[in-house]
Design a protein around this motif. Structure first.
Motif, short mmCIF file in Angstrom:
data_model
loop_
_atom_site.label_atom_id
_atom_site.label_comp_id
_atom_site.label_asym_id
_atom_site.label_seq_id
_atom_site.Cartn_x
_atom_site.Cartn_y
_atom_site.Cartn_z
N PHE A 100 -75.00 -66.39 53.98
CA PHE A 100 -74.40 -65.55 55.02
C PHE A 100 -75.45 -64.69 55.71
CE2 PHE A 100 -70.19 -65.52 52.41
CZ PHE A 100 -69.93 -66.81 52.83
N SER A 101 -76.44 -64.22 54.97
CA SER A 101 -77.48 -63.37 55.54
C SER A 101 -78.36 -64.13 56.53
CB SER A 101 -78.35 -62.76 54.45
OG SER A 101 -79.11 -63.76 53.79
N THR A 102 -78.44 -65.44 56.36
CA THR A 102 -79.24 -66.25 57.29
C THR A 102 -78.39 -66.80 58.44
OG1 THR A 102 -78.89 -68.19 55.87
CG2 THR A 102 -80.91 -66.94 55.53
N LYS A 103 -77.11 -66.43 58.43
CA LYS A 103 -76.20 -66.79 59.52
C LYS A 103 -76.13 -68.32 59.74
CE LYS A 103 -76.96 -62.42 61.92
NZ LYS A 103 -75.75 -61.81 61.32
N VAL A 104 -75.84 -69.04 58.67
CA VAL A 104 -75.70 -70.50 58.78
C VAL A 104 -74.47 -70.83 59.60
CG1 VAL A 104 -76.91 -70.95 56.60
CG2 VAL A 104 -74.42 -70.62 56.60
N ASP A 105 -74.52 -71.96 60.29
CA ASP A 105 -73.40 -72.41 61.11
C ASP A 105 -72.39 -73.22 60.31
OD1 ASP A 105 -74.41 -71.44 63.69
OD2 ASP A 105 -75.97 -72.95 63.39
N CYS A 106 -72.84 -73.76 59.18
CA CYS A 106 -72.00 -74.62 58.36
C CYS A 106 -72.60 -74.66 56.96
CB CYS A 106 -71.95 -76.03 58.96
SG CYS A 106 -71.01 -77.24 58.00
N ILE A 107 -71.77 -74.96 55.95
CA ILE A 107 -72.24 -75.08 54.57
C ILE A 107 -71.87 -76.45 54.04
CG2 ILE A 107 -72.02 -74.22 52.20
CD1 ILE A 107 -71.38 -71.47 53.36
N PHE A 108 -72.87 -77.17 53.55
CA PHE A 108 -72.66 -78.46 52.89
C PHE A 108 -72.76 -78.25 51.39
CE2 PHE A 108 -74.97 -82.31 51.15
CZ PHE A 108 -73.81 -83.06 50.99
N VAL A 109 -71.71 -78.60 50.67
CA VAL A 109 -71.68 -78.47 49.21
C VAL A 109 -71.92 -79.85 48.62
CG1 VAL A 109 -70.39 -77.73 47.18
CG2 VAL A 109 -70.05 -76.56 49.36
N THR A 110 -73.03 -80.02 47.91
CA THR A 110 -73.31 -81.31 47.27
C THR A 110 -72.34 -81.51 46.11
OG1 THR A 110 -74.91 -80.41 45.69
CG2 THR A 110 -75.75 -81.05 47.87
N GLU A 111 -72.41 -82.71 45.53
CA GLU A 111 -71.50 -83.04 44.42
C GLU A 111 -72.00 -82.48 43.09
OE1 GLU A 111 -69.22 -87.10 45.39
OE2 GLU A 111 -71.39 -87.35 45.17
N CYS A 112 -72.43 -81.24 43.08
CA CYS A 112 -72.88 -80.62 41.83
C CYS A 112 -71.68 -80.06 41.06
CB CYS A 112 -73.90 -79.52 42.10
SG CYS A 112 -73.32 -78.19 43.18
N THR A 113 -71.85 -79.93 39.77
CA THR A 113 -70.75 -79.48 38.91
C THR A 113 -70.28 -78.08 39.29
OG1 THR A 113 -71.56 -80.82 37.07
CG2 THR A 113 -70.07 -79.01 36.53
#
Length: 312
Positions: free
Chosen positions: A199-212
């Motif tokens: 959030f502090s880097t102001k991302v436009d989107c978040i990709f969540v990998t298939e991590c546990t």
């Protein structure tokens, strides 16, 4: 944790008599449970009964020591076949087993993760199902919904499949000039910390990998991100139903069915190394219209046309 003990074998194949199948789930996640249920059901549909083969299923704690202990138990009891769900459990089976054949499922990038040498020649007494899907399709679809200058990635440094996805998205981002901000999520308790970084880097989107950890905390990630109108995308099966704006999902049921087919062939005398790694045919591009509305995003008609499923 011992979850189940049942018996399945093809009545017509006497070579499978007295065999023991040992199944290990990387952790207690819905996609692994769904794949294993499909595996068991497919064995029955192939004419197997409950008379001659025991199927022991374990879901250890999601850490290297627990995975290794489960595989060592399988070795000690003399399992004839190991079925492993997920890259971490599969890699542990590769390292810990002696000569027991292994059938894996839900492994993203078996070659990239070091599970096999190639998709056609595994190089080990092992074969299985790859869950790799074209990640570029997911990224491009998201870009059609919202321009992305900065993309956040949540991954786990402890899981090879998650690392493989991170490397691939880095390559894609480099080709499009997208800035990547990747954060390592070691456990679900670290979600607030990694989100604060993104959030502090102001991302436009978040990709969540298939991590546990990302899978376990997915709904929390979506909730926190949506408060700031930040979309979340993923390859995790079922993620669109949990709030991802876009997901690209390999069907766990199909993977379980394909793993059962390979298991049956191996019990019938086929060498695992002679079976090429299979790839899923049922891959869904899912668009979450409900989330798009909540994020004030318009979904172009071509995107809807390309989608195989829509969440309303």
């Amino acid at each position: 944790m011992l979850l189940a003990l049942s018996a399945v074998i093809p009545a017509s194949d006497t070579r499978a008599a007295g065999k023991l199948i040992a199944a290990i789930l990387t952790c207690d996640l819905p996609r692994y449970r769904e794949a294993h249920r499909a595996f068991m059901k497919a064995l029955v549909q192939k004419g197997y009964d409950q008379s001659n083969v025991e199927v022991i299923t374990q879901t250890p704690n999601p850490d290297p020591i627990s995975w290794a202990n489960s595989i060592r138990k399988f070795n000690a009891i003399g399992a004839d076949l190991i079925v492993a769900y997920g890259a971490p459990a599969t890699l542990t089976a590769l390292h810990e087993r002696v000569e027991i054949p292994v059938v894996f499922a839900d492994v993203y990038g078996p070659v990239e993760t070091g599970v096999v040498r190639s998709m056609t020649s595994t190089g080990h007494n092992m074969t299985g199902i790859s869950s790799k899907v074209p990640l570029v399709t997911l990224i491009k679809t998201m870009a059609e919904l919202k321009p992305m200058t900065t993309l956040g990635v949540i991954y786990s440094a402890k899981e090879e499949g998650s690392l493989a996805q991170l490397k691939e998205v880095r390559r894609i981002a480099a080709g499009t000039g997208t800035i990547l901000v990747d954060v390592n999520l070691g456990s679900p308790s670290g979600i607030d910390t990694v989100l604060a970084t993104l959030f502090s880097t102001k991302v436009d989107c978040i990709f969540v990998t298939e991590c546990t950890s990302g899978s376990r905390g997915f709904e929390k990630i979506v909730h926190r991100a949506s408060e700031l109108k930040i979309p979340v995308i993923s390859l995790i099966p079922g993620s669109a139903q949990k709030g991802a704006l876009v997901s690209l999902e390999a069907d766990p049921v199909e993977q379980g069915q394909m793993a059962a087919d390979y298991a049956a062939r191996i019990l019938g005398g086929k060498k695992a190394s002679q079976l090429p790694v299979a790839t899923p045919k049922r891959v869904d591009l899912v668009i979450n219209l409900k989330m798009a509305k909540a994020l004030d995003l318009h979904v172009p008609f071509p995107v809807l046309t390309a989608a195989t499923r829509v969440v309303k």
